[in-house]
Write a protein that holds these residues in place. Structure first.
Motif, mmCIF file in Angstrom:
data_model
loop_
_atom_site.group_PDB
_atom_site.id
_atom_site.type_symbol
_atom_site.label_atom_id
_atom_site.label_comp_id
_atom_site.label_asym_id
_atom_site.label_seq_id
_atom_site.Cartn_x
_atom_site.Cartn_y
_atom_site.Cartn_z
ATOM 1 N N GLN A 86 -7.262 2.710 -2.282
ATOM 2 C CA GLN A 86 -6.340 1.664 -1.848
ATOM 3 C C GLN A 86 -5.909 1.883 -0.409
ATOM 4 O OE1 GLN A 86 -7.039 -0.677 -4.205
ATOM 5 N NE2 GLN A 86 -4.970 -1.328 -3.698
ATOM 6 N N THR A 121 0.807 -1.218 0.000
ATOM 7 C CA THR A 121 0.000 0.000 0.000
ATOM 8 C C THR A 121 0.842 1.271 0.000
ATOM 9 O OG1 THR A 121 -1.541 -1.235 1.360
ATOM 10 C CG2 THR A 121 -1.971 1.091 1.102
ATOM 11 N N PHE A 158 -6.533 -0.680 2.637
ATOM 12 C CA PHE A 158 -5.522 -1.126 3.576
ATOM 13 C C PHE A 158 -6.001 -0.948 5.013
ATOM 14 C CE2 PHE A 158 -1.554 -2.076 5.368
ATOM 15 C CZ PHE A 158 -1.245 -1.116 6.314
#
Lengths: 295, 334, 408
Positions: free
Chosen positions: B140, A273, B144
């Motif tokens: 994203q 990430t 996460f």
């Protein structure tokens, strides 16, 4: 044992080296993507699937035609590049003048078709590709054991990247390409076959992805979905570097590999990430990316 | 022609045009009422849980279409809003057993709206592909967070979310009762979008989509308009996600994954970007295909078929199914 | 008043019928649903092969129980809890399913079992790993058949400790299954006098294990344990072999390894690997005979999960036959009252918490020289008796065991 932020220096160095190796992959993949976007204005969402095709071409070549690794390094990009050129000529060209959105969606659809078909044919668990004999084993560097193959990956990737950059920025062919995409009509008036140039360029970008695929085959599982999650990371790298910039893609690819490597030492869960976090931060301060040319 | 005569002709033409528009509007209203009638009776023939899935995704697609079709902004991160609505609602309903369902859904919806504001503030200045990529990156990051946060249950998802009681009174564990509630939620969301599109604000959005520099030069605060559209879209997406969690009693990472963002683009594109009924049609086709293909012999080919539809849509049906139908009607009935 | 009388009498009649339905087979059919990953990471450990095993069980039973036809249907859960739960919900609402089996990814199992519990049906879980299924998440509506993380930790970790591996480093898949595996391993290692030097959690799933292997190497631990499964384990092992882990003297312990994983990776990479299994095709004549039949139908040797599906289904059908009913509580009681004695287990017992307790086996992967055939992959080193293998009821957090009132 010297400690840096609580981590032994040897471990840190080892992770950075591994990060560099991953970065070489990112650089290669984002280079192909940057060429296709920067020069052709096509958002190639099929890049991950093409990378996968490159790896599979090598695997199929080995298992059905007896083609070895070194031959595959050359043949697979040529083959997949040819496929890419066919795609450009017959499909992408039809939507050439339209909104970028359609290029994105078309290539996304193509990726779904290719990946779905391969999953049906080969299943999802990766197939095994043997390590080439010449590159087996490794060297003990003191702070880590470096497999020879991974060293080769960095060397090969960097060579190809630098050669590509040189070709685009420093040769006449490259200047035709850059001019042709900025002002196609003028270039055509000069007698340059711009559509052919576009097709060849797309083919070259695709070939780069396939080359990365062959490099990946011995160390990562050759599976139909190997490109799927890699794709958005590579896109992030290209955006951070600046979507039109060739050098930006290479440098950012390497840098992101290093950053990811560091993240794996301190907070591994975030490794996949962190590139997005970097993208958000970079785009806040430099809207066109680090080396980008337009906003 | 004298000026008086030309004024008379113009007035007559204007009246004819007005009458035609009125007739078109009544046709549209009639059509919508007919659809509503079908929707009210549908659970007698079709599995209600499947219908509810359709309604939730249709709301998601409609909310997305507001942003893509009417404002011209392609967001690649809408999954974050769907998931936020789902997780917040799921968490609250699981933790506080006395909480009535609509309050839980409201909380999830608002949470998504706030997240939408956050995303919007960061992304709205960018254009085209950069806008899409920022929304993807932010989504994203949210993904996460949801993987790591203990309250979401990570890979397991938030399970066993109670359906609860509507207004503290009506028990929603029956599929039929829940269906009518979900239908009401959908109609509400749809109505909000329609009002937005047909308001003066909606006209400005259209102008921005057609020619942004022009709109700026006319003095409109383009960024504020785009931001508001983004927030409305995010909020209604959150509503869809929250309702979906109540229906399935489960909120999972699938809702937050970027593939979900891609799916809603497919549904909208297939149905017809910028049309009213497009998202409904697109959702209907995609969800039905996914459900019925995966249980049949073609189950392994679902992704390939969806990809094929994507490709054909972009090459041939850029206006989507509804757009294509419109063209047919215009060609044959005018 | 008339309406009230009508309703009241209708209710009376239907409750009478419902009462007698206890000793009947619903819809005159026994409906079994098979839910597993049919196309993804966990395809080969159960997947289509498990469906084949289920069909074998039904056919061996004659296709019906006392004239009531057995109907089998299946779906792919794509390893997603929402897909799995929705499929089971649809099976319950539209098809009146009686029993669900297969059930591989722990996340899917937890979601699906909630649906099964609400609908009061029965789930026989063969593929999934997490021991929490019969611990915090236990219910009277599901039985965990083949193996679990506790048994695997107990078997493999204890054996490796005994073979001299005292210091451990854990490579863990960062989700619930990995965490529970990590907890179970740590407990066994510490109780056995060993120490856990460190651990690293990798995203699930991961492609690139180089950095985690490097950290494991850097820790200097004698044993590197892989608390992950499927493709993750395969990739980790491949990477470890490239980095010369075993050559440098560290031992690798794969915690959740199936026959298909070893077959996919090959003996070169996996030789010497210690693992725990609930069953192996080449253990005795009975297993060999059944496996041969399976191989003739499917073309691959069965994994323990696939054999588990056959065994669980057969035991279920026997119970249905014995009680003449497919009502969940009745059948489950009968299944618990009867020991499991088939090619899968001898003297297996279903406990209150839903755990089917049976002998587990410590195995070691053969070297290429030792292997005489494509599927001749393990040698059984020792048997771990049922009572020692699984979590004792005294340590259980299951609400059915501790007597705590169910929350929902």
């Amino acid at each position: 044992m010297t400690l840096l932020f609580g981590i032994p220096l040897s471990v840190m160095l080892g992770q950075l080296l591994l990060g560099l190796i991953n970065g070489a992959f990112y650089a290669l993949l984002s280079l192909g993507l940057a060429i296709i976007f920067g020069l052709l204005r096509i958002i190639n969402f099929a890049h991950g699937a093409l990378y996968m095709l490159g790896a599979f071409a090598a695997w199929l070549g080995l298992n059905y035609l007896g083609v070895n690794y070194w031959v595959a390094l050359l043949l697979s990009p040529l083959l997949v590049g040819a496929v890419g050129m066919a795609v450009e000529r017959h499909l992408l060209r039809r939507i050439a003048g339209e909104d970028h959105l359609y290029g994105l969606l078309l290539t996304f659809g193509l990726a779904l078709i290719v990946e779905g078909s391969f999953v049906k044919l080969f299943g999802v668990s990766g197939a095994s590709y043997p390590m080439p004999e010449l590159l087996k084993g490794g060297h003990n560097l003191g702070f880590m054991f470096l497999p020879s193959y991974r060293a080769w990956v960095v060397v090969a990737a960097l060579l190809v990247c630098i050669a590509t950059w040189y070709m685009i920025e420093r040769t006449r062919l490259g200047s035709y390409l850059r001019a042709g995409t900025e002002n196609p009509k003028l270039m055509q008036a000069f007698g340059i076959n711009v559509p052919l140039l576009v097709t060849l360029t797309y083919g070259y970008g695709v070939a780069l992805a396939a080359f990365a695929g062959v490099l990946a085959a011995p160390i990562y599982p050759v599976s139909p979905t190997m490109g799927a999650n890699l794709l958005i990371v590579v896109f992030a790298v290209v955006v951070i570097g600046g979507m039109g910039s060739i050098m930006g893609a290479i440098v950012t690819g390497l840098a992101m590999g290093l950053i990811e490597g560091l993240t794996k030492v301190f907070y591994p869960q975030a490794a996949s990430t962190v590139v997005f976090l970097v993208m958000v931060i970079v785009l806040l301060f430099r809207p066109a990316g680090l080396f980008g040319k337009e906003a | 022609m004298s000026s008086l005569e030309s004024i008379q002709v113009a007035t007559a033409m204007h009246n004819v045009e007005q009458q035609r528009q009125r007739a078109a509007r009544w046709r549209k209203r009639g059509f919508c009422l007919a659809l509503l009638g079908v929707a009210l009776l549908a659970p007698l023939a079709v599995y209600p849980v499947f219908l509810m899935k359709l309604l939730c995704f249709a709301l998601f697609a409609c909310a997305f279409n507001l942003l893509l079709g009417y404002t011209g902004l392609l967001s690649f991160g809408h999954a974050a809003f769907l998931a936020t609505g789902g997780y917040v609602t799921g968490h609250l309903l699981s933790q506080y057993s006395g909480l009535s369902t609509e309050l839980g859904i409201l909380a999830g919806t608002l949470a998504s709206g706030v997240l939408g504001l956050g995303f919007g503030l960061l992304a709205i200045r960018r254009q085209g592909i950069y806008f899409a990529m920022i929304t993807l990156a932010l989504a994203q990051l949210v993904f996460f967070l949801y993987v790591q946060a203990p309250f979401t249950g990570g890979e397991n998802g938030l399970q066993g979310v109670p359906r609860g009681h509507l207004f503290g009174l009506i028990d929603l564990s029956s599929n039929l009762a829940l269906y009518y509630f979900v239908l009401a939620v959908f109609v509400f969301g749809f109505a909000v979008i329609q009002r937005t599109i047909h308001s003066p604000y909606g006209q400005v959005l259209k102008a921005i989509r057609e020619n942004e520099p022009r709109a700026i030069s006319l003095g409109y605060n383009v960024d504020a308009h785009k931001l508001l559209a983004f927030v409305i879209s995010a909020t209604l997406t959150g509503l869809a996600g929250a309702t979906k969690t109540v229906v399935f009693q489960l909120a999972s990472l699938t809702d937050a994954h970027w593939h979900m963002s891609g799916e809603v683009i497919l549904m909208t594109l297939l149905g017809g970007v910028g049309t009213v009924l497009g998202p409904l049609v697109g959702t209907g086709v995609v969800v039905t295909l996914q459900s019925y293909l995966s249980s049949g012999p073609l189950g392994d080919w679902v992704h390939v078929i969806l990809g094929l539809i994507f490709v054909l849509c972009v090459l041939l049906f850029r206006a989507g199914i509804v757009g294509w139908v419109h063209k047919l009607i215009r060609r044959n009935f005018k | 008043m008339k309406v009230f009388k009508k309703t009241a009498s209708a209710m009376l009649v239907s409750s009478l019928i419902a009462g007698t339905a206890q000793a009947q087979v619903s819809d005159d059919e026994i409906r079994i649903g098979y839910l597993a990953d049919m196309s993804g990471t966990y395809r080969d450990l159960a997947g289509p092969g498990g469906l084949e095993a289920l069909k074998m069980a039904v056919e061996d039973f004659g296709g019906s129980v006392d004239g009531k036809k057995i109907v089998v249907f299946n779906a792919d859960d794509l390893n997603k809890p929402d897909v799995g739960a929705n499929t089971v919900r649809q099976w319950v609402d539209e098809r009146n399913v009686d029993m669900v089996t297969g059930l591989v990814a722990t996340s899917v199992v937890l979601a699906a079992s909630k649906v099964v519990e609400q609908a009061d049906k029965l789930a026989l879980i063969s593929g999934a790993a997490s021991s929490s299924i019969t611990n915090e998440y236990c219910s009277p509506n599901h039985i965990h058949w083949t193996y679990d993380t506790y048994a695997l930790a107990n078997g493999t970790a204890k054996a490796v400790l005994a073979a001299g591996g005292k210091s451990w480093y854990l490579l863990t898949a960062d989700y619930a299954f990995g965490h529970s595996m990590e907890a179970d391993i740590s407990k066994v290692v510490k109780e056995g006098g060993g120490s856990v030097l460190g651990s690293v959690r990798h995203p699930f799933p991961s492609n690139d294990f180089s950095s985690y292997v490097l950290q494991a190497q850097g820790s200097g631990a004698e044993v590197i344990a892989l608390a992950n499964a499927g493709a993750d384990t395969v990739n980790a092992l491949k990477t470890a072999s490239q980095f010369g882990v075993t050559q440098a003297g560290q031992k690798l312990a794969g915690m959740v390894v199936f026959l298909n994983d070893i077959h996919a990776m090959g003996l070169d990479v996996t030789q010497g690997l210690m693992l725990t299994t609930g069953w192996y095709w080449d253990m005795n004549d009975e297993t060999r005979a059944w496996s041969r039949r399976y191989f003739d139908r499917f073309g691959r040797m069965p994994t323990m999960a696939q054999a588990g599906v056959y065994s669980a289904t057969t035991h279920y059908l026997n119970a249905v036959k014995a009680t003449g009913s497919d009502a969940t509580a009745t059948v489950r009681a009968q299944m618990a009252a009867t020991p499991v004695n088939d090619m899968f287990a001898k003297g297996g017992q279903i406990r209150t918490d839903g755990r089917m307790v049976h002998d587990m086996y410590l195995a070691q992967v053969k070297t290429p020289a030792e292997s005489k055939g494509e599927w001749d992959l393990y040698k059984i080193v020792s048997t771990i008796p049922a009572q020692q293998a699984f979590r004792p009821l005294a340590d259980s957090q299951c609400k059915l065991v501790t007597g705590k009132v169910a929350q929902n």
